[in-house]
Scaffold this motif. Structure first.
Motif, short mmCIF file in Angstrom:
data_model
loop_
_atom_site.label_atom_id
_atom_site.label_comp_id
_atom_site.label_asym_id
_atom_site.label_seq_id
_atom_site.Cartn_x
_atom_site.Cartn_y
_atom_site.Cartn_z
N LYS A 2 -0.37 16.69 -0.02
CA LYS A 2 -1.75 16.23 -0.17
C LYS A 2 -1.93 14.94 0.59
O LYS A 2 -1.11 14.02 0.47
CB LYS A 2 -2.05 16.01 -1.68
N PHE A 3 -2.99 14.86 1.37
CA PHE A 3 -3.24 13.64 2.11
C PHE A 3 -3.78 12.55 1.18
O PHE A 3 -4.24 12.83 0.06
CB PHE A 3 -4.26 13.88 3.22
N ALA A 4 -3.75 11.31 1.66
CA ALA A 4 -4.31 10.20 0.89
C ALA A 4 -5.82 10.39 0.72
O ALA A 4 -6.47 11.04 1.55
CB ALA A 4 -4.02 8.89 1.61
N LYS A 5 -6.35 9.80 -0.32
CA LYS A 5 -7.79 9.96 -0.62
C LYS A 5 -8.67 9.50 0.54
O LYS A 5 -9.76 10.02 0.76
CB LYS A 5 -8.14 9.17 -1.88
N ARG A 6 -8.21 8.48 1.26
CA ARG A 6 -9.04 7.93 2.35
C ARG A 6 -9.43 9.00 3.36
O ARG A 6 -10.46 8.87 4.01
CB ARG A 6 -8.34 6.77 3.05
N THR A 7 -8.60 10.05 3.50
CA THR A 7 -8.88 11.04 4.54
C THR A 7 -10.14 11.86 4.25
O THR A 7 -10.64 12.52 5.14
CB THR A 7 -7.68 12.02 4.72
N ARG A 106 -7.88 -4.52 6.37
CA ARG A 106 -6.58 -4.41 5.71
C ARG A 106 -6.27 -5.67 4.90
O ARG A 106 -5.70 -5.61 3.82
CB ARG A 106 -5.49 -4.19 6.78
N ASP A 110 -9.38 -3.91 -1.14
CA ASP A 110 -8.81 -2.91 -2.04
C ASP A 110 -9.85 -1.80 -2.19
O ASP A 110 -11.05 -2.03 -2.00
CB ASP A 110 -8.52 -3.53 -3.41
N GLN A 133 -11.56 2.45 2.02
CA GLN A 133 -12.37 2.92 0.89
C GLN A 133 -13.22 1.84 0.23
O GLN A 133 -13.14 1.65 -0.98
CB GLN A 133 -11.43 3.57 -0.15
N LEU A 256 0.29 -8.66 9.07
CA LEU A 256 -0.26 -7.29 9.02
C LEU A 256 -0.18 -6.62 10.39
O LEU A 256 0.09 -5.43 10.48
CB LEU A 256 -1.72 -7.33 8.53
N ARG B 6 -2.55 -5.63 -1.37
CA ARG B 6 -1.40 -5.33 -0.52
C ARG B 6 -0.75 -6.59 0.05
O ARG B 6 0.44 -6.59 0.35
CB ARG B 6 -1.80 -4.40 0.63
N ARG B 106 -0.74 5.78 6.46
CA ARG B 106 -2.19 5.78 6.22
C ARG B 106 -2.69 7.19 5.87
O ARG B 106 -3.58 7.36 5.05
CB ARG B 106 -2.88 5.27 7.49
N LEU B 107 -2.09 8.18 6.53
CA LEU B 107 -2.48 9.57 6.27
C LEU B 107 -2.08 10.01 4.86
O LEU B 107 -2.82 10.75 4.21
CB LEU B 107 -1.81 10.49 7.30
N MET B 108 -0.91 9.56 4.42
CA MET B 108 -0.31 10.17 3.23
C MET B 108 -0.46 9.38 1.95
O MET B 108 -0.49 9.96 0.86
CB MET B 108 1.19 10.40 3.48
N LEU B 109 -0.50 8.04 2.02
CA LEU B 109 -0.24 7.24 0.82
C LEU B 109 -1.48 6.65 0.17
O LEU B 109 -2.21 5.86 0.77
CB LEU B 109 0.72 6.09 1.16
N ASP B 110 -1.70 7.00 -1.09
CA ASP B 110 -2.56 6.22 -1.96
C ASP B 110 -1.67 5.21 -2.68
O ASP B 110 -0.46 5.44 -2.84
CB ASP B 110 -3.25 7.13 -2.98
N ALA B 131 1.86 -2.14 3.31
CA ALA B 131 0.41 -2.23 3.37
C ALA B 131 -0.27 -1.10 2.60
O ALA B 131 -1.47 -1.17 2.32
CB ALA B 131 -0.06 -2.23 4.82
N TYR B 132 0.48 -0.06 2.25
CA TYR B 132 -0.11 1.08 1.55
C TYR B 132 0.40 1.18 0.11
O TYR B 132 0.14 2.17 -0.57
CB TYR B 132 0.14 2.38 2.35
N LYS B 161 5.49 11.80 -1.79
CA LYS B 161 4.64 12.25 -0.69
C LYS B 161 5.45 12.54 0.57
O LYS B 161 5.25 13.54 1.22
CB LYS B 161 3.57 11.19 -0.37
#
Lengths: 401, 401
Positions: A2-7, A106, A110, A133, A256, B6, B106-110, B131-132, B161
């Protein structure tokens, strides 16, 4: 997997559409492209050659996250010359101003945090912000910049982390924020303890009138982060921008960036530095201004001649874009997709993607720097004719499902 | 102004320390630096010149987020030649492999999502991941790669993940994952429906033994994302890496890169493409291998000669690093800070920052590619002598507060 919610929001930014709407047979008013004939190719070639043959054995090595000091010194000197007290140590180099937007989001956001954006605003900024988000608060643009009263109402009633603004020749409207509003924005930011992200890639490209102070230069509390870029005054292919921030913010942003891509290209930073030592960048910018002023005037003349009476548009003092507004409810996205692109091979950026939340459909961003003078006249005439037709036969433009 | 949560972890990544520990008078075993004398400066200079003078008017223009197609085709051909079926359309160019790590996170992590990392692992990967805000699950490294039984226990009991791994000449240990473990890792990933991020910047730098298949080449379900880079085989200053992923993943990653920095440098991609057309990259890599093999052998010989009996170290088959372990409790960070750097001007990367959660203190990453042969012998002798002294006078190394 499952991808992160941001996607859910980052999957379709509209950025790729924007590139797609610029095929070889299309007259594109969509891109934010410089006029390619203005790129100083020979001078950059010489500068890179000098970098390669300088005997600097560190040229091709890892260097530093903050970026090449002599280049930062030159940028600081340019900013000071325009009234912005800046030291090289206040600057970090970025992958274009776009990375600056990403890194500031970044640093600050949050999920759910409040973020004020202009309405409409820069498509790429929304693409960057969506990955973090935020809760967006749109504040409308007026002829002299963001609606300060509406901004104050948001800040009074909502928790906001920062305000994103393009004060000079805004993307997408071309609007310049007045000095009074710049001062008011700083005052409000101080009062409500919010940060300001001042994105200013077009600042040097003024064709009419006098420059106003940057918001950063009015900042006495270190709460403005300023973004600049070589993309519009040298070449976007260099992918080189910079960020100016107070020490406490900059320290975090450097960390960062380290995690994000380690550092920017040492070779490219040397190349730009050598370009600036060997050439008069201001003279080059003057050339760009002269060409773009001519194109902008041609665009405004063509709009004046060919647009239907129902269309409103502005005559910006600089930048890359002018803004077209049609009567409420007229869907510039559906019109382009169903008629203008297939029938006339003409594109622009419809307004729906340029609003963080309200998806207003009756506007369009028109770029005048990329197309030729001929394309401007031909394209705007065809656009005007097609708009007149659509206005008088409203059923032509079907509502999008 | 409150920063995002973060930043509690991203503020001190150790990345800047790493650069700082490499001043002009320091013998640095800390950096992950290529030998600067191997950079093909003249050839790259020629290639960039040819790009500039190619008459390609798009060279300095905005191009595409996915990256320059002819370069992606060359990379795909190289990957196919090493047994990894890859099309140019499976590849996206990145700002070094580091950006690949950032984009996959960024794609995967909440926040709070499970992430398996090797223990120890690459410092810069932790900087990107932090950062994630993942929940880290450390899995120990063994002489033939990650502890597969421990990995299985994590996957059985935790929601994960993805797994981050450097299978070839791991950073920081230099260890190669065995074929049996590569197969086992894919099997587990399929069984527990997790993704694998295979970070492989050192793959071409093998000095002994035979290459093993990449994990990606064993992947039948499109769940491995593969990262490669020109940093170690051409120059890190180019900031050019690539990412190979299944179409569904790649589409999302392209959108995320767009928001992050729009695209990589078209100029640099053309320059590398022209370099690869005009030169034999494999012959260049062969040169690098020969030089680094010599340095690695010198390092191992010096370690064998000078290290105290209590020290354990390996003899890696490739890459940039070997791994030193001292008896449990011996604090390699405190020892370096209090003695080795101030008294001997020698640095390495102490292990504490290389663990996501356990902060084990008795290891060190030693780089053999950056220093000269002389520096290797002098530096390792001084390190060995200082370690012997510290071991026999344990009070010398004070515990860190």
């Amino acid at each position: 997997m499952k991808f992160a919610k941001r996607t859910q929001k980052t999957g379709k930014s509209g950025l790729e559409d924007l590139f797609a709407a610029s095929g070889p047979n299309v007259i594109s008013f969509a891109g934010g492209y410089p006029d390619r004939s203005l790129f100083p190719t020979q001078q950059l070639n010489r500068a890179f050659k000098h970098s390669f043959t300088s005997g600097d054995t560190e040229l091709l090595q890892y260097a530093s996250t903050q970026g090449y000091l002599p280049l930062r010194e030159k940028i600081a000197a340019r900013l000071r010359a325009t009234g912005m007290p800046t030291r090289a140590t206040d600057i970090m180099m970025t992958q274009g101003a776009q990375q600056g937007i990403d890194l500031v989001a970044r640093l600050m956001l949050d999920p759910g945090d409040g973020l004020v954006v202009e309405a409409p605003t820069y498509l790429g900024a929304l693409a960057a912000f969506n990955a973090y988000q935020p809760t967006y608060y749109e504040v409308p643009m007026q002829d002299d910049g963001i609606d300060i009263n509406a901004l104050q109402r948001v800040l009074m009633s909502r928790s906001v982390k920062f305000i994103y603004t393009v004060p000079d020749f805004q993307n997408p409207t071309g609007i310049v924020m007045s000095l009074a509003k710049r001062k008011a924005m700083i005052r409000l930011a101080n009062q409500y303890d919010v940060m300001i992200l001042e994105d200013n890639p077009y600042r040097d490209l003024r064709y009419d009138g006098k420059p106003l102070p940057t918001i950063k230069s009015l900042d006495t509390e270190g709460r403005v982060i300023y973004l600049g870029s070589f993309s519009k005054i040298l070449s976007p292919s260099l992918r080189m921008g910079w960020l100016v921030a107070a020490p406490k913010l900059l320290k975090e942003l450097i960390a960062l960036k380290g995690g994000s891509d380690l550092e920017s290209s040492n070779l490219t930073m040397h190349g730009i530095n050598d370009y600036m030592e060997e050439n008069d960048l201001d003279a080059h910018i003057k050339q760009i201004q002269d060409r773009y002023r001519e194109k902008k005037d041609a665009m405004v003349a063509a709009m004046t001649r060919y647009m239907p009476a129902e269309a409103h548009f502005n005559n910006p003092d600089g930048g890359f874009f002018l803004w077209l507004t049609m009567p409420a409810g007229f869907d510039m996205g559906a019109f382009m997709k169903q008629h203008l692109l297939p029938e006339n091979n003409i594109s622009y950026v419809p307004s729906a993607n340029l609003y963080a939340t309200s998806a207003q459909v009756n506007g369009a961003r028109l770029n005048f720097t990329g197309p030729t003078l001929d394309q401007i006249d031909t394209g705007i005439k065809a656009l005007g004719d097609a708009l007149k037709l659509a206005l008088h036969q409203p059923t032509l433009v079907a509502e999008q499902a």
